[in-house]
Design a protein around this motif. Structure first.
Motif, short mmCIF file in Angstrom:
data_model
loop_
_atom_site.label_atom_id
_atom_site.label_comp_id
_atom_site.label_asym_id
_atom_site.label_seq_id
_atom_site.Cartn_x
_atom_site.Cartn_y
_atom_site.Cartn_z
N UNK A 107 0.82 -1.22 0.00
CA UNK A 107 0.00 0.00 0.00
C UNK A 107 0.85 1.27 0.00
N UNK A 108 2.16 1.12 -0.03
CA UNK A 108 3.09 2.25 0.10
C UNK A 108 3.48 2.79 -1.28
N UNK A 109 3.03 4.02 -1.59
CA UNK A 109 3.34 4.64 -2.86
C UNK A 109 4.82 4.81 -3.13
N UNK A 110 5.60 5.34 -2.18
CA UNK A 110 7.05 5.47 -2.40
C UNK A 110 7.74 4.13 -2.64
N UNK A 111 7.19 3.05 -2.06
CA UNK A 111 7.76 1.72 -2.30
C UNK A 111 7.61 1.33 -3.77
N UNK A 112 6.42 1.59 -4.32
CA UNK A 112 6.19 1.29 -5.74
C UNK A 112 7.11 2.13 -6.63
N UNK A 113 7.32 3.38 -6.23
CA UNK A 113 8.16 4.27 -7.04
C UNK A 113 9.61 3.82 -7.07
N UNK A 114 10.12 3.26 -5.97
CA UNK A 114 11.54 2.89 -5.92
C UNK A 114 11.80 1.47 -6.42
N UNK A 115 10.76 0.67 -6.65
CA UNK A 115 10.98 -0.73 -7.03
C UNK A 115 11.81 -0.90 -8.30
N UNK A 116 11.59 -0.09 -9.35
CA UNK A 116 12.45 -0.24 -10.53
C UNK A 116 13.92 0.00 -10.23
N UNK A 117 14.21 0.88 -9.29
CA UNK A 117 15.60 1.13 -8.88
C UNK A 117 16.19 -0.12 -8.25
N UNK A 118 15.44 -0.73 -7.34
CA UNK A 118 15.92 -1.93 -6.66
C UNK A 118 16.15 -3.06 -7.67
N UNK A 119 15.23 -3.21 -8.60
CA UNK A 119 15.38 -4.26 -9.62
C UNK A 119 16.63 -4.03 -10.46
N UNK A 120 16.87 -2.79 -10.84
CA UNK A 120 18.01 -2.46 -11.69
C UNK A 120 19.33 -2.72 -10.96
N UNK A 121 19.43 -2.27 -9.72
CA UNK A 121 20.65 -2.48 -8.95
C UNK A 121 20.85 -3.96 -8.64
N UNK A 122 19.77 -4.65 -8.36
CA UNK A 122 19.85 -6.10 -8.10
C UNK A 122 20.46 -6.82 -9.30
N UNK A 123 20.03 -6.46 -10.49
CA UNK A 123 20.56 -7.08 -11.71
C UNK A 123 22.04 -6.75 -11.92
N UNK A 124 22.40 -5.50 -11.74
CA UNK A 124 23.77 -5.07 -12.02
C UNK A 124 24.79 -5.61 -11.03
N UNK A 125 24.38 -5.82 -9.79
CA UNK A 125 25.34 -6.21 -8.75
C UNK A 125 25.28 -7.70 -8.39
N UNK A 126 24.51 -8.46 -9.13
CA UNK A 126 24.37 -9.89 -8.83
C UNK A 126 25.70 -10.63 -8.89
N UNK A 127 26.60 -10.18 -9.78
CA UNK A 127 27.91 -10.84 -9.91
C UNK A 127 28.97 -10.20 -9.03
N UNK A 128 28.56 -9.31 -8.15
CA UNK A 128 29.51 -8.62 -7.26
C UNK A 128 29.25 -8.97 -5.80
N UNK A 129 28.65 -10.12 -5.58
CA UNK A 129 28.43 -10.59 -4.21
C UNK A 129 27.32 -9.87 -3.48
N UNK A 130 26.39 -9.25 -4.21
CA UNK A 130 25.30 -8.49 -3.58
C UNK A 130 23.98 -9.22 -3.79
N UNK A 131 23.27 -9.46 -2.71
CA UNK A 131 21.95 -10.07 -2.77
C UNK A 131 20.92 -9.15 -2.12
N UNK A 132 19.66 -9.36 -2.48
CA UNK A 132 18.58 -8.53 -1.97
C UNK A 132 17.59 -9.40 -1.19
N UNK A 133 17.01 -8.80 -0.15
CA UNK A 133 15.96 -9.46 0.61
C UNK A 133 14.95 -8.40 1.03
N UNK A 134 13.70 -8.61 0.69
CA UNK A 134 12.66 -7.68 1.09
C UNK A 134 12.08 -8.04 2.45
N UNK A 135 11.50 -7.05 3.11
CA UNK A 135 10.76 -7.28 4.35
C UNK A 135 9.41 -6.60 4.18
#
Length: 249
Positions: A92-120
């Motif tokens: 239900x959080x509008x700012x969360x929806x707005x930032x999701x494309x950013x998280x997806x993009x960084x998740x893709x770019x840093x996957x081979x650099x030892x970076x993982x993502x976990x949502x709460x």
């Protein structure tokens, strides 16, 4: 679903910088605005202020664990040895929806650099949260934390009612950075790059940029389109076999 479980990491004590971190949290909290959930409880939408912590100032991240929206049991300790980006969100959080494309993009770019993502996912309906994940095609798991216990465990770093908020945990299980409010591509990558370099996980400057890759694909597609159109036009202008015979006659 089972609630999240919270425990302390046994490896190292908190540093004396906790008082400084707490003061920074309060200043970030003051700059936010209140948003209201469907449960009629007020939450803080931060201003997106970011803080990076020097190695000597980093607090141990609490060893929280719980069940994901997909029913998988996960603990933060499962991610030790790599960098973890922990993002608190709600459907239900509008700012969360707005930032999701950013998280997806960084998740893709840093996957081979030892970076993982976990949502709460907190203070949310699990059906709505699962539908949101499916609609947004979020590529990483999210713990379902309806009571907000995980956010409470990180209260020394971010206000428990700050949605969204993002925490970067280093490979030693210490909090390296945090963002109160929606993050941006430039902000999150600037927080991650020094930690990637510090732990010798690769060269962030050499990563493939999603935006550049998409631009290249679009350019190649545009360059191919005139050729395809020319072929179609040329084919349309050439007479068929029967028509050619009639012209010859």
């Amino acid at each position: 679903m089972p609630s999240a479980r919270v425990g302390a990491r046994p490896r190292a004590p908190r540093f004396a910088a906790s008082a400084v971190a707490a003061a920074l949290v309060l200043s970030g909290c003051a700059g936010g605005t209140e948003i209201q959930s469907s449960e009629d409880q007020r939450f803080i939408s931060g201003d997106g202020s970011a803080t990076a912590f020097d190695a000597a100032e980093r607090l141990e991240a609490p060893d929280v664990s719980g069940t994901t929206l997909d029913g998988e049991e996960i603990a933060l300790s499962d991610y030790e040895g790599g960098i973890l980006v922990l993002n608190v969100w709600a459907s239900w959080c509008g700012p969360c929806r707005a930032e999701q494309p950013v998280l997806d993009e960084v998740h893709t770019e840093y996957a081979d650099l030892g970076v993982e993502f976990l949502g709460v996912n907190m203070k949310d309906d699990d059906t709505a949260a699962s539908a949101y994940v499916a609609a947004q095609e979020i590529p990483y798991p999210s713990l379902y934390d309806q009571p907000g216990e995980i956010a409470q465990a990180f209260r020394d770093t971010v206000p428990p009612r700050a949605i969204p908020s993002t925490i970067v945990v280093d490979p030693d299980g210490r909090i390296a950075a945090r963002v109160i409010g929606p993050t941006t591509y430039g902000q999150l990558t600037e927080l991650l790059d020094p930690v990637v370099v510090e732990f010798d996980l690769g060269d962030p400057e050499q990563r493939t940029r999603v935006a550049e890759q998409e631009a290249e694909e679009a350019r190649e597609s545009a360059e191919a389109s005139p050729d395809a159109s020319a072929e179609e036009n040329g084919s349309a202008g050439e007479p068929t076999g029967d028509a050619a015979d009639e012209d010859t006659d």
